[in-house]
Design a protein around this motif. Structure first.
Motif, PDB file in Angstrom:
ATOM      1  N   THR A 101     161.958  41.653   4.234  1.00 17.23           N
ATOM      2  CA  THR A 101     161.049  41.132   3.212  1.00 17.23           C
ATOM      3  C   THR A 101     161.360  39.655   2.985  1.00 17.23           C
ATOM      4  OG1 THR A 101     162.556  41.831   1.469  1.00 17.23           O
ATOM      5  CG2 THR A 101     160.812  43.374   2.110  1.00 17.23           C
ATOM      6  N   ILE A 103     159.789  36.999   3.977  1.00 17.11           N
ATOM      7  CA  ILE A 103     159.506  36.073   5.077  1.00 17.11           C
ATOM      8  C   ILE A 103     158.351  35.157   4.694  1.00 17.11           C
ATOM      9  CG2 ILE A 103     158.675  35.918   7.474  1.00 17.11           C
ATOM     10  CD1 ILE A 103     161.584  36.815   7.215  1.00 17.11           C
ATOM     11  N   ASN A 104     158.465  33.911   5.065  1.00 17.54           N
ATOM     12  CA  ASN A 104     157.429  32.896   4.824  1.00 17.54           C
ATOM     13  C   ASN A 104     156.686  32.660   6.140  1.00 17.54           C
ATOM     14  OD1 ASN A 104     155.928  30.544   4.520  1.00 17.54           O
ATOM     15  ND2 ASN A 104     157.553  29.381   3.513  1.00 17.54           N
ATOM     16  N   MET A 105     155.411  33.048   6.194  1.00 16.00           N
ATOM     17  CA  MET A 105     154.603  32.860   7.400  1.00 16.00           C
ATOM     18  C   MET A 105     153.436  31.932   7.095  1.00 16.00           C
ATOM     19  SD  MET A 105     152.926  35.628  10.052  1.00 16.00           S
ATOM     20  CE  MET A 105     151.576  36.221   9.037  1.00 16.00           C
ATOM     21  N   ALA A 127     150.601  40.601   6.307  1.00 17.97           N
ATOM     22  CA  ALA A 127     151.848  39.973   5.856  1.00 17.97           C
ATOM     23  C   ALA A 127     152.166  40.349   4.413  1.00 17.97           C
ATOM     24  CB  ALA A 127     151.732  38.459   5.999  1.00 17.97           C
ATOM     25  N   LYS A 128     151.163  40.354   3.555  1.00 17.77           N
ATOM     26  CA  LYS A 128     151.398  40.689   2.149  1.00 17.77           C
ATOM     27  C   LYS A 128     151.805  42.145   1.981  1.00 17.77           C
ATOM     28  CE  LYS A 128     148.748  36.995   0.007  1.00 17.77           C
ATOM     29  NZ  LYS A 128     147.633  36.610  -0.895  1.00 17.77           N
ATOM     30  N   TRP A 132     155.608  39.620   2.446  1.00 18.47           N
ATOM     31  CA  TRP A 132     155.800  38.256   2.922  1.00 18.47           C
ATOM     32  C   TRP A 132     154.896  37.280   2.172  1.00 18.47           C
ATOM     33  CZ3 TRP A 132     155.788  38.407   9.040  1.00 18.47           C
ATOM     34  CH2 TRP A 132     156.805  39.277   9.485  1.00 18.47           C
ATOM     35  N   THR A 133     155.275  36.017   2.190  1.00 19.21           N
ATOM     36  CA  THR A 133     154.396  34.931   1.772  1.00 19.21           C
ATOM     37  C   THR A 133     153.576  34.497   2.983  1.00 19.21           C
ATOM     38  OG1 THR A 133     155.950  34.132   0.118  1.00 19.21           O
ATOM     39  CG2 THR A 133     154.294  32.562   0.905  1.00 19.21           C
ATOM     40  N   ASP A 159     159.470  30.749   8.065  1.00 24.80           N
ATOM     41  CA  ASP A 159     160.196  31.511   9.068  1.00 24.80           C
ATOM     42  C   ASP A 159     159.337  31.709  10.312  1.00 24.80           C
ATOM     43  OD1 ASP A 159     162.589  32.414   7.380  1.00 24.80           O
ATOM     44  OD2 ASP A 159     160.900  33.060   6.164  1.00 24.80           O
TER      45      ASP A 159
END
Length: 408
Positions: A101, A103-105, A127-128, A132-133, A159
């Motif tokens: 959890t 993670i910035n995408m 992603a959400k 993730w962001t 990331d």
């Protein structure tokens, strides 16, 4: 290799219809395919392929399967007819590493208001679901805009950077920056450059355009009883489109009584109604016995349909395209065109996020043959009136991915 400017046009073109041939012969083809008689299915069902070397029988089989549901082949190019099979169960990964959890995408799209953006929205959704962001950063179809978008993405300390239809050869320097910063890079709807260097994406998700066009070719052979006279529009500036047309022509070359005429135009012709009308009118005048017109994308589709109508050919020349985007599917639903082979934008987005999980966990990536993406043939009888496409009745790929990620 094409220049960066021309590859920049590719990214915008792919975005407009999420897409992107070697020249075909004007003479009739004379070779035939060798079609096996083994069971030719993928998944849980079985369907026997016709025996012998009958390309018409194989074309009919493939066309019927693609209209009914999904068809699959492990490769995108140079696929034997017997290798195109009904897809009735999951052919993607059997497992995915446990996704972390937080993670910035960052997702860079080729241009706003395009199928690139549609796919990116699905990637944000996936992603959400993972916690993730995920942000979308627009490009503008040019190498300069993509470089700026990468700089913006990198400034957010991601990331993962995922791109939608942005070729690696346009952003090699940016990919090098990302690699130096330890950022995972994923390309959706593109393929590695032929002369791919170290400045390539970490992983790719193919949109399967060459396979789509092979399915189009088989349908045309089947629908014409092996007597097709096809005008194929080729946009030689774009490598993915050239390869797709090359694959179309290879299939058609197996049909002894079929004829293919290749007509070149540029994206500017497709975007200009006057130029599109002129190109199609001239092609039909030069080929008065044409039975089919095949386009590389849905850009300029309304102009093409009108040009065929004005030529008095609406009832005799069937139009086909690929990519299965909303513009093309609306034209199928209205009867403006005959067929459109496509792959789910939602599916490729979820496959891209699955690749991203592998990247951030330092696990092996999947190759095209392991992604399990199937092709569907849209015709009027199976296409929604609003041009929307839902692949989950064929195969609930979303539920499968959520299960692999420990969410379902």
């Amino acid at each position: 290799m094409s220049s960066p400017i021309r590859r920049g046009a590719l990214a915008l073109t792919v975005g407009l219809a999420l897409l992107a041939s070697a020249c075909g012969s004007d003479s009739k083809s004379s070779s035939t395919t060798t079609a096996g008689s083994d069971t030719t299915t993928a998944g849980s069902d079985t369907t026997a392929a016709p025996a012998g070397n009958d390309v018409l029988a194989e074309a009919t089989r493939i066309s019927e399967l693609a209209v009914k549901g999904l068809v699959f082949a492990a490769a995108d190019t140079d696929v034997a007819a017997a290798e195109i099979v009904a897809q009735t169960s999951w052919l993607g990964p059997d497992s995915t590493p446990a996704p972390p959890t937080g993670i910035n995408m960052q997702i860079i799209i080729c241009a706003p208001g395009t199928a690139c953006e549609t796919a990116a929205n699905y990637a944000v959704e996936a992603a959400k679901a993972l916690g993730w962001t995920a942000d979308i950063i627009p490009g503008a179809g040019t190498p300069e805009s993509f470089g700026q978008a990468f700089d913006t993405a990198l400034s957010k300390k991601p990331d993962v950077i995922m791109t939608m239809a942005i070729p690696d050869v346009l952003v090699g320097a940016s990919l090098a920056k990302a690699r130096d910063a330890g950022v995972v890079t994923i390309s959706v709807a593109d393929q590695p450059a032929a002369s791919s260097s170290a400045d390539a994406y970490d992983a790719y998700v193919s949109y399967r355009m060459p396979l789509m066009h092979q399915i189009n070719a088989y349908r045309i052979i089947a629908e014409t009883g092996g007597k097709a006279n096809v005008v194929v529009i080729n946009d030689s500036a774009f490598p993915n489109l050239v390869e797709s047309n090359d694959q179309f022509n290879k299939v058609m070359s197996q049909c002894a009584d079929c004829k293919v005429t290749v007509v070149d135009w540029q994206i500017t012709d497709a975007l200009d109604p006057v130029k599109a009308d002129s190109a199609i009118t001239a092609a039909l005048q030069a080929n008065p016995d044409a039975t089919n017109l095949v386009l590389p994308y849905s850009i300029g589709l309304s102009s093409v349909i009108e040009a065929v109508r004005k030529a008095g050919k609406a009832d005799t020349v069937k139009i086909a395209t690929k990519d299965g985007d909303e513009i093309g599917l609306a034209a199928v639903a209205s009867g403006g065109i005959d067929a459109d082979a496509g792959v789910s934008l939602e599916w490729v987005a979820y496959a891209g996020v699955d690749q991203a999980i592998r990247g951030v966990t330092k696990s092996p990536y999947l190759g095209p043959e392991d992604l399990g993406l199937g092709v569907h043939m849209f015709v009027k009888s199976n296409t929604a009136a609003d041009g929307q496409a839902d692949y989950t009745p064929f195969l609930d790929f979303k539920a499968k991915y959520l299960s692999l990620w420990g969410l379902g």
